[in-house]
Write a protein that holds these residues in place. Structure first.
Motif, PDB file in Angstrom:
ATOM      1  N   LEU A  47     -11.835  14.293  -8.281  1.00  0.00           N
ATOM      2  CA  LEU A  47     -12.573  13.005  -8.562  1.00  0.00           C
ATOM      3  C   LEU A  47     -13.730  12.810  -7.549  1.00  0.00           C
ATOM      4  O   LEU A  47     -14.618  12.036  -7.543  1.00  0.00           O
ATOM      5  CB  LEU A  47     -11.754  11.799  -8.637  1.00  0.00           C
ATOM      6  CG  LEU A  47     -10.758  11.627  -9.647  1.00  0.00           C
ATOM      7  CD1 LEU A  47      -9.756  10.634  -9.475  1.00  0.00           C
ATOM      8  CD2 LEU A  47     -11.549  11.537 -10.922  1.00  0.00           C
ATOM      9  N   GLY A  48     -14.065  13.787  -6.543  1.00  0.00           N
ATOM     10  CA  GLY A  48     -14.836  13.823  -5.458  1.00  0.00           C
ATOM     11  C   GLY A  48     -14.623  14.070  -4.063  1.00  0.00           C
ATOM     12  O   GLY A  48     -15.552  13.852  -3.426  1.00  0.00           O
ATOM     13  N   GLY A  49     -13.419  14.025  -3.966  1.00  0.00           N
ATOM     14  CA  GLY A  49     -12.872  14.362  -2.497  1.00  0.00           C
ATOM     15  C   GLY A  49     -12.896  12.947  -1.683  1.00  0.00           C
ATOM     16  O   GLY A  49     -13.227  11.893  -2.213  1.00  0.00           O
ATOM     17  N   LYS A  50     -12.536  13.235  -0.308  1.00  0.00           N
ATOM     18  CA  LYS A  50     -12.574  12.278   0.627  1.00  0.00           C
ATOM     19  C   LYS A  50     -13.967  11.844   0.717  1.00  0.00           C
ATOM     20  O   LYS A  50     -14.842  12.678   1.067  1.00  0.00           O
ATOM     21  CB  LYS A  50     -11.843  12.584   1.789  1.00  0.00           C
ATOM     22  CG  LYS A  50     -10.457  12.955   1.726  1.00  0.00           C
ATOM     23  CD  LYS A  50      -9.930  13.179   3.106  1.00  0.00           C
ATOM     24  CE  LYS A  50      -8.344  13.475   3.060  1.00  0.00           C
ATOM     25  NZ  LYS A  50      -7.782  13.987   4.301  1.00  0.00           N
ATOM     26  N   GLN A  51     -14.093  10.503   0.729  1.00  0.00           N
ATOM     27  CA  GLN A  51     -15.630  10.090   1.273  1.00  0.00           C
ATOM     28  C   GLN A  51     -15.708   9.162   2.514  1.00  0.00           C
ATOM     29  O   GLN A  51     -15.770   9.869   3.507  1.00  0.00           O
ATOM     30  CB  GLN A  51     -16.148   9.090   0.176  1.00  0.00           C
ATOM     31  CG  GLN A  51     -16.309   9.932  -1.311  1.00  0.00           C
ATOM     32  CD  GLN A  51     -17.100  11.034  -1.284  1.00  0.00           C
ATOM     33  OE1 GLN A  51     -18.175  10.689  -0.709  1.00  0.00           O
ATOM     34  NE2 GLN A  51     -16.865  12.144  -1.859  1.00  0.00           N
ATOM     35  N   SER A  52     -15.157   7.947   2.371  1.00  0.00           N
ATOM     36  CA  SER A  52     -15.118   6.874   3.484  1.00  0.00           C
ATOM     37  C   SER A  52     -13.620   6.589   3.744  1.00  0.00           C
ATOM     38  O   SER A  52     -12.813   6.344   2.671  1.00  0.00           O
ATOM     39  CB  SER A  52     -16.157   5.980   3.102  1.00  0.00           C
ATOM     40  OG  SER A  52     -16.013   5.015   4.200  1.00  0.00           O
ATOM     41  N   ARG A  53     -13.501   6.174   5.007  1.00  0.00           N
ATOM     42  CA  ARG A  53     -11.927   5.733   5.425  1.00  0.00           C
ATOM     43  C   ARG A  53     -12.190   4.134   4.869  1.00  0.00           C
ATOM     44  O   ARG A  53     -11.017   3.573   4.743  1.00  0.00           O
ATOM     45  CB  ARG A  53     -11.886   5.849   6.861  1.00  0.00           C
ATOM     46  CG  ARG A  53     -11.516   7.280   7.165  1.00  0.00           C
ATOM     47  CD  ARG A  53     -11.273   7.352   8.441  1.00  0.00           C
ATOM     48  NE  ARG A  53      -9.760   6.528   8.555  1.00  0.00           N
ATOM     49  CZ  ARG A  53      -8.735   7.353   9.009  1.00  0.00           C
ATOM     50  NH1 ARG A  53      -8.832   8.200   9.996  1.00  0.00           N
ATOM     51  NH2 ARG A  53      -7.677   6.654   9.209  1.00  0.00           N
ATOM     52  N   ARG A  54     -13.080   3.611   4.679  1.00  0.00           N
ATOM     53  CA  ARG A  54     -13.355   2.149   4.448  1.00  0.00           C
ATOM     54  C   ARG A  54     -13.899   2.085   2.758  1.00  0.00           C
ATOM     55  O   ARG A  54     -14.835   2.670   2.538  1.00  0.00           O
ATOM     56  CB  ARG A  54     -14.382   1.616   5.259  1.00  0.00           C
ATOM     57  CG  ARG A  54     -13.589   1.586   6.622  1.00  0.00           C
ATOM     58  CD  ARG A  54     -14.580   0.819   7.528  1.00  0.00           C
ATOM     59  NE  ARG A  54     -14.356  -0.742   7.166  1.00  0.00           N
ATOM     60  CZ  ARG A  54     -15.069  -1.644   7.900  1.00  0.00           C
ATOM     61  NH1 ARG A  54     -15.682  -1.307   8.998  1.00  0.00           N
ATOM     62  NH2 ARG A  54     -14.619  -3.034   7.656  1.00  0.00           N
ATOM     63  N   VAL A  55     -13.035   1.241   2.041  1.00  0.00           N
ATOM     64  CA  VAL A  55     -13.698   1.088   0.540  1.00  0.00           C
ATOM     65  C   VAL A  55     -13.788  -0.172   0.444  1.00  0.00           C
ATOM     66  O   VAL A  55     -12.823  -1.083   0.505  1.00  0.00           O
ATOM     67  CB  VAL A  55     -12.476   1.918  -0.051  1.00  0.00           C
ATOM     68  CG1 VAL A  55     -12.636   1.459  -1.678  1.00  0.00           C
ATOM     69  CG2 VAL A  55     -12.200   3.465  -0.033  1.00  0.00           C
ATOM     70  N   PRO A  56     -14.841  -0.774  -0.060  1.00  0.00           N
ATOM     71  CA  PRO A  56     -15.110  -2.193  -0.390  1.00  0.00           C
ATOM     72  C   PRO A  56     -14.159  -2.589  -1.555  1.00  0.00           C
ATOM     73  O   PRO A  56     -14.212  -1.727  -2.646  1.00  0.00           O
ATOM     74  CB  PRO A  56     -16.451  -2.422  -0.719  1.00  0.00           C
ATOM     75  CG  PRO A  56     -17.180  -0.964  -1.049  1.00  0.00           C
ATOM     76  CD  PRO A  56     -15.985   0.062  -0.230  1.00  0.00           C
ATOM     77  N   VAL A  57     -13.418  -3.648  -1.476  1.00  0.00           N
ATOM     78  CA  VAL A  57     -12.608  -4.123  -2.524  1.00  0.00           C
ATOM     79  C   VAL A  57     -12.721  -5.578  -2.904  1.00  0.00           C
ATOM     80  O   VAL A  57     -13.107  -6.103  -2.014  1.00  0.00           O
ATOM     81  CB  VAL A  57     -11.233  -3.691  -2.377  1.00  0.00           C
ATOM     82  CG1 VAL A  57     -10.779  -2.330  -2.345  1.00  0.00           C
ATOM     83  CG2 VAL A  57     -10.680  -4.367  -1.137  1.00  0.00           C
ATOM     84  N   TYR A  58     -12.282  -5.837  -3.873  1.00  0.00           N
ATOM     85  CA  TYR A  58     -12.367  -7.355  -4.465  1.00  0.00           C
ATOM     86  C   TYR A  58     -10.907  -7.985  -4.736  1.00  0.00           C
ATOM     87  O   TYR A  58     -10.404  -7.238  -5.386  1.00  0.00           O
ATOM     88  CB  TYR A  58     -13.504  -7.669  -5.250  1.00  0.00           C
ATOM     89  CG  TYR A  58     -13.533  -9.100  -5.767  1.00  0.00           C
ATOM     90  CD1 TYR A  58     -13.840 -10.274  -5.105  1.00  0.00           C
ATOM     91  CD2 TYR A  58     -12.796  -9.418  -7.021  1.00  0.00           C
ATOM     92  CE1 TYR A  58     -13.752 -11.662  -5.290  1.00  0.00           C
ATOM     93  CE2 TYR A  58     -12.399 -10.648  -7.450  1.00  0.00           C
ATOM     94  CZ  TYR A  58     -13.060 -11.736  -6.582  1.00  0.00           C
ATOM     95  OH  TYR A  58     -12.890 -13.146  -7.255  1.00  0.00           O
TER      96      TYR A  58
END
Length: 105
Positions: free
Chosen positions: A69-80
């Motif tokens: 699906l694209g691999g590791k990106q960021s350790r932080r993911v914006p969520v709602y």
């Protein structure tokens, strides 16, 4: 839960909210005909409920699904999160909602 098997003995397992009839078109098909690695898509008869196909592809390719699906990106993911605590509805607690909230910028 849906379990798909291949003729090679590999199986995919995942939740899928589709009835048996919606899965029937997959019988006898090569699951990779629905797999578009370059665009990270899995179009097919399951619509957006394709996790079982992703699981199967990951096992066949010996790669974790997050890499497909694209691999590791960021350790932080914006969520709602739109959930509320039931006590937020009670007048004596409604002003203290920040005490139960963890917001990080």
């Amino acid at each position: 839960m849906v379990r798909l098997y291949t003729n090679l003995g590999v199986e995919g397992l995942a939740r899928c909210w589709k009835p048996k009839e919606a899965l029937a078109p997959l019988l006898g098909e090569n699951p990779f005909q629905h797999f578009e690695l370059a665009s990270r898509k899995m179009p097919g008869p399951l619509g957006p409920r394709t996790m079982v196909l992703w699981d199967l592809a990951g096992k066949v390719l010996n790669r974790p699904v997050y890499e497909l699906l694209g691999g590791k990106q960021s350790r932080r993911v914006p969520v709602y999160d739109g959930s509320i605590y039931m006590s937020d509805l009670m007048p004596q607690y409604s002003a203290n909602w920040k005490d139960r909230c963890s917001i990080r910028g």
